[in-house]
Write a protein that holds these residues in place. Structure first.
Motif, PDB file in Angstrom:
ATOM      1  N   ARG A 165      90.410  22.689  48.997  1.00 42.84           N
ATOM      2  CA  ARG A 165      89.680  23.902  48.632  1.00 42.84           C
ATOM      3  C   ARG A 165      88.999  23.746  47.269  1.00 42.84           C
ATOM      4  O   ARG A 165      87.846  24.118  47.083  1.00 42.84           O
ATOM      5  CB  ARG A 165      90.634  25.097  48.605  1.00 42.84           C
ATOM      6  CG  ARG A 165      90.846  25.762  49.942  1.00 42.84           C
ATOM      7  CD  ARG A 165      89.561  26.491  50.370  1.00 42.84           C
ATOM      8  NE  ARG A 165      89.778  27.191  51.623  1.00 42.84           N
ATOM      9  CZ  ARG A 165      89.599  26.655  52.803  1.00 42.84           C
ATOM     10  NH1 ARG A 165      89.192  25.385  52.892  1.00 42.84           N
ATOM     11  NH2 ARG A 165      89.802  27.341  53.898  1.00 42.84           N
ATOM     12  N   PHE A 166      89.727  23.186  46.317  1.00 43.43           N
ATOM     13  CA  PHE A 166      89.169  23.003  44.979  1.00 43.43           C
ATOM     14  C   PHE A 166      87.994  22.025  45.013  1.00 43.43           C
ATOM     15  O   PHE A 166      86.941  22.279  44.424  1.00 43.43           O
ATOM     16  CB  PHE A 166      90.242  22.483  44.019  1.00 43.43           C
ATOM     17  CG  PHE A 166      89.728  22.199  42.636  1.00 43.43           C
ATOM     18  CD1 PHE A 166      89.469  23.233  41.750  1.00 43.43           C
ATOM     19  CD2 PHE A 166      89.478  20.894  42.229  1.00 43.43           C
ATOM     20  CE1 PHE A 166      88.976  22.978  40.477  1.00 43.43           C
ATOM     21  CE2 PHE A 166      88.973  20.626  40.958  1.00 43.43           C
ATOM     22  CZ  PHE A 166      88.732  21.674  40.082  1.00 43.43           C
ATOM     23  N   HIS A 167      88.178  20.909  45.717  1.00 47.21           N
ATOM     24  CA  HIS A 167      87.116  19.909  45.821  1.00 47.21           C
ATOM     25  C   HIS A 167      85.884  20.491  46.497  1.00 47.21           C
ATOM     26  O   HIS A 167      84.744  20.234  46.085  1.00 47.21           O
ATOM     27  CB  HIS A 167      87.630  18.685  46.594  1.00 47.21           C
ATOM     28  CG  HIS A 167      86.717  17.501  46.531  1.00 47.21           C
ATOM     29  ND1 HIS A 167      85.658  17.341  47.403  1.00 47.21           N
ATOM     30  CD2 HIS A 167      86.681  16.417  45.702  1.00 47.21           C
ATOM     31  CE1 HIS A 167      85.024  16.222  47.125  1.00 47.21           C
ATOM     32  NE2 HIS A 167      85.615  15.641  46.094  1.00 47.21           N
ATOM     33  N   HIS A 168      86.097  21.298  47.530  1.00 47.85           N
ATOM     34  CA  HIS A 168      84.989  21.909  48.263  1.00 47.85           C
ATOM     35  C   HIS A 168      84.235  22.889  47.374  1.00 47.85           C
ATOM     36  O   HIS A 168      82.996  22.951  47.386  1.00 47.85           O
ATOM     37  CB  HIS A 168      85.507  22.608  49.521  1.00 47.85           C
ATOM     38  CG  HIS A 168      84.444  22.882  50.546  1.00 47.85           C
ATOM     39  ND1 HIS A 168      83.482  23.857  50.377  1.00 47.85           N
ATOM     40  CD2 HIS A 168      84.167  22.297  51.745  1.00 47.85           C
ATOM     41  CE1 HIS A 168      82.677  23.877  51.434  1.00 47.85           C
ATOM     42  NE2 HIS A 168      83.064  22.936  52.265  1.00 47.85           N
ATOM     43  N   CYS A 171      82.381  20.586  44.629  1.00 51.78           N
ATOM     44  CA  CYS A 171      81.394  19.588  45.078  1.00 51.78           C
ATOM     45  C   CYS A 171      80.572  20.027  46.285  1.00 51.78           C
ATOM     46  O   CYS A 171      79.550  19.405  46.607  1.00 51.78           O
ATOM     47  CB  CYS A 171      82.095  18.265  45.391  1.00 51.78           C
ATOM     48  SG  CYS A 171      83.059  17.611  44.011  1.00 51.78           S
ATOM     49  N   GLY A 172      81.058  21.051  47.001  1.00 54.88           N
ATOM     50  CA  GLY A 172      80.311  21.535  48.158  1.00 54.88           C
ATOM     51  C   GLY A 172      80.622  20.827  49.453  1.00 54.88           C
ATOM     52  O   GLY A 172      79.967  21.066  50.466  1.00 54.88           O
ATOM     53  N   PHE A 173      81.631  19.939  49.434  1.00 53.11           N
ATOM     54  CA  PHE A 173      82.028  19.267  50.677  1.00 53.11           C
ATOM     55  C   PHE A 173      83.521  18.973  50.645  1.00 53.11           C
ATOM     56  O   PHE A 173      84.151  18.944  49.586  1.00 53.11           O
ATOM     57  CB  PHE A 173      81.225  17.979  50.899  1.00 53.11           C
ATOM     58  CG  PHE A 173      81.336  16.974  49.783  1.00 53.11           C
ATOM     59  CD1 PHE A 173      82.322  16.001  49.805  1.00 53.11           C
ATOM     60  CD2 PHE A 173      80.446  16.995  48.720  1.00 53.11           C
ATOM     61  CE1 PHE A 173      82.426  15.070  48.794  1.00 53.11           C
ATOM     62  CE2 PHE A 173      80.539  16.067  47.697  1.00 53.11           C
ATOM     63  CZ  PHE A 173      81.534  15.098  47.728  1.00 53.11           C
ATOM     64  N   SER A 174      84.084  18.746  51.838  1.00 54.46           N
ATOM     65  CA  SER A 174      85.521  18.553  51.995  1.00 54.46           C
ATOM     66  C   SER A 174      85.982  17.217  51.444  1.00 54.46           C
ATOM     67  O   SER A 174      85.301  16.191  51.601  1.00 54.46           O
ATOM     68  CB  SER A 174      85.909  18.668  53.475  1.00 54.46           C
ATOM     69  OG  SER A 174      87.257  18.284  53.682  1.00 54.46           O
ATOM     70  N   LEU A 175      87.146  17.216  50.822  1.00 53.99           N
ATOM     71  CA  LEU A 175      87.744  15.993  50.286  1.00 53.99           C
ATOM     72  C   LEU A 175      88.126  15.041  51.407  1.00 53.99           C
ATOM     73  O   LEU A 175      88.085  13.826  51.254  1.00 53.99           O
ATOM     74  CB  LEU A 175      88.979  16.345  49.457  1.00 53.99           C
ATOM     75  CG  LEU A 175      89.807  15.204  48.856  1.00 53.99           C
ATOM     76  CD1 LEU A 175      88.985  14.452  47.820  1.00 53.99           C
ATOM     77  CD2 LEU A 175      91.081  15.747  48.230  1.00 53.99           C
ATOM     78  N   GLN A 178      84.368  14.680  53.964  1.00 52.39           N
ATOM     79  CA  GLN A 178      83.092  14.455  53.276  1.00 52.39           C
ATOM     80  C   GLN A 178      81.975  15.284  53.911  1.00 52.39           C
ATOM     81  O   GLN A 178      80.800  14.923  53.831  1.00 52.39           O
ATOM     82  CB  GLN A 178      82.712  12.965  53.290  1.00 52.39           C
ATOM     83  CG  GLN A 178      83.771  12.054  52.706  1.00 52.39           C
ATOM     84  CD  GLN A 178      84.065  12.354  51.242  1.00 52.39           C
ATOM     85  OE1 GLN A 178      83.165  12.339  50.426  1.00 52.39           O
ATOM     86  NE2 GLN A 178      85.325  12.635  50.929  1.00 52.39           N
ATOM     87  N   LEU A 179      82.343  16.394  54.540  1.00 52.70           N
ATOM     88  CA  LEU A 179      81.378  17.284  55.174  1.00 52.70           C
ATOM     89  C   LEU A 179      81.339  18.627  54.461  1.00 52.70           C
ATOM     90  O   LEU A 179      82.277  18.991  53.745  1.00 52.70           O
ATOM     91  CB  LEU A 179      81.760  17.520  56.645  1.00 52.70           C
ATOM     92  CG  LEU A 179      81.785  16.319  57.583  1.00 52.70           C
ATOM     93  CD1 LEU A 179      82.411  16.713  58.904  1.00 52.70           C
ATOM     94  CD2 LEU A 179      80.391  15.770  57.799  1.00 52.70           C
ATOM     95  N   ARG A 180      80.255  19.362  54.669  1.00 55.96           N
ATOM     96  CA  ARG A 180      80.206  20.735  54.170  1.00 55.96           C
ATOM     97  C   ARG A 180      81.178  21.615  54.938  1.00 55.96           C
ATOM     98  O   ARG A 180      81.550  22.700  54.478  1.00 55.96           O
ATOM     99  CB  ARG A 180      78.787  21.309  54.305  1.00 55.96           C
ATOM    100  CG  ARG A 180      77.738  20.630  53.447  1.00 55.96           C
ATOM    101  CD  ARG A 180      76.521  21.529  53.251  1.00 55.96           C
ATOM    102  NE  ARG A 180      75.964  21.996  54.515  1.00 55.96           N
ATOM    103  CZ  ARG A 180      74.959  21.410  55.148  1.00 55.96           C
ATOM    104  NH1 ARG A 180      74.420  20.306  54.656  1.00 55.96           N
ATOM    105  NH2 ARG A 180      74.491  21.914  56.276  1.00 55.96           N
ATOM    106  N   ALA A 181      81.586  21.159  56.112  1.00 56.76           N
ATOM    107  CA  ALA A 181      82.523  21.910  56.946  1.00 56.76           C
ATOM    108  C   ALA A 181      83.818  22.183  56.192  1.00 56.76           C
ATOM    109  O   ALA A 181      84.320  21.325  55.470  1.00 56.76           O
ATOM    110  CB  ALA A 181      82.827  21.136  58.226  1.00 56.76           C
ATOM    111  N   ILE A 182      84.338  23.395  56.373  1.00 56.01           N
ATOM    112  CA  ILE A 182      85.573  23.791  55.698  1.00 56.01           C
ATOM    113  C   ILE A 182      86.768  23.452  56.593  1.00 56.01           C
ATOM    114  O   ILE A 182      86.767  23.756  57.788  1.00 56.01           O
ATOM    115  CB  ILE A 182      85.563  25.296  55.390  1.00 56.01           C
ATOM    116  CG1 ILE A 182      84.392  25.617  54.453  1.00 56.01           C
ATOM    117  CG2 ILE A 182      86.877  25.732  54.750  1.00 56.01           C
ATOM    118  CD1 ILE A 182      84.217  27.091  54.166  1.00 56.01           C
ATOM    119  N   THR A 183      87.778  22.804  56.010  1.00 61.15           N
ATOM    120  CA  THR A 183      88.987  22.437  56.747  1.00 61.15           C
ATOM    121  C   THR A 183      90.080  23.458  56.481  1.00 61.15           C
ATOM    122  O   THR A 183      90.384  23.775  55.327  1.00 61.15           O
ATOM    123  CB  THR A 183      89.471  21.032  56.328  1.00 61.15           C
ATOM    124  OG1 THR A 183      88.415  20.092  56.510  1.00 61.15           O
ATOM    125  CG2 THR A 183      90.670  20.606  57.164  1.00 61.15           C
TER     126      THR A 183
END
Length: 242
Positions: A165-168, A171-175, A178-183
């Motif tokens: 969540r913090f990385h997203h 940076c705007g993408f999942s740790l 590496q997608l904009r998609a939220i996990t």
């Protein structure tokens, strides 16, 4: 070779995963019996110099998920391997987005995928990456729900969730992807999701398309019916079960 008895006694859904504009037809076939195991063996042996057997196909036939472009607001819900028909839809979206944004009537797409673990969706990452790269107008929003940790929501899971969540947010993408998609490390709450869409949606009708287990379809259907108690925005649900 496969016998007639093998073919008649086994049922396996063959899902098209290529888009209409593709020159080659691709299929996802679940190998769970003698003749589909043999099929995977024959076509998976790239080193073999033997000629591939011919395949005869009949169709095309109508399918409920094909009319997604009739709606301005679309919700795609996939469960596990039920993501395969949406692979075709997303590829088609990419193609249309490359052609012109104006050719698509759809203005917003919410793609929700429930899977047990990250390994089960690794093959889909390239498709999602291609979709995000082509989606300059950002009409496609992807949410991936990993349910493997549902019964073991321990400290490790919490830390993974917080780190992603913090990385997203930064940076705007999942740790992880590496997608904009939220996990998400949980099962989707369809009542909450549809209620949020209802508040934000500008269309009068929302097309909801689900594919997966019957329990998934029932959960989506119940939520759609609950939302339809108030007739201001209608949720039309189309589903296919594996």
């Amino acid at each position: 070779m496969w016998s007639v008895v093998d073919v008649l006694q086994e049922f396996h859904p063959f899902t098209l995963s290529s888009a209409p504009h593709h020159a080659n037809l691709t299929l996802h076939i679940r190998a769970v019996g003698p003749w589909t195991w043999k099929l995977a063996e024959v076509y998976g042996d790239k080193a073999s110099s033997a000629k591939y057997p011919e395949i005869y196909m009949d169709g095309p036939f109508g399918e409920a998920h094909q009319n997604w472009w009739d709606y301005e607001e679309v919700v795609l819900v996939a469960g596990g391997i039920g993501v395969t028909p949406f692979a075709s839809i997303l590829k088609d979206m990419v193609y249309k987005l490359h052609q012109s944004f104006k050719v698509i009537r759809t203005k917003q797409v919410h793609f929700l995928w429930t899977t047990r673990s990250q390994k089960q969706y690794e093959w889909m990452i390239d498709i999602l990456r291609e979709v995000e790269a082509a989606d300059k107008h950002k009409i496609i929003k992807v949410h991936i729900f990993i349910t493997q940790f549902k019964s073991k929501f321990d400290l490790r899971t919490i830390m993974l969730y917080m780190a992603d969540r913090f990385h997203h947010s930064e940076c705007g993408f999942s740790l992880f992807t590496q997608l904009r998609a939220i996990t998400h490390f949980e099962r989707p709450n369809f009542d909450s999701i549809l209620q949020t869409l209802k508040k934000e949606c500008k269309a009068n009708v929302i097309g909801v398309f689900s594919c997966g287990s019957s329990s998934l379809s029932h959960a989506v259907e119940r939520s759609c019916r609950e939302m339809n108690r108030a007739p201001d925005i209608i949720f039309r649900h189309y589903y296919k079960n594996f």
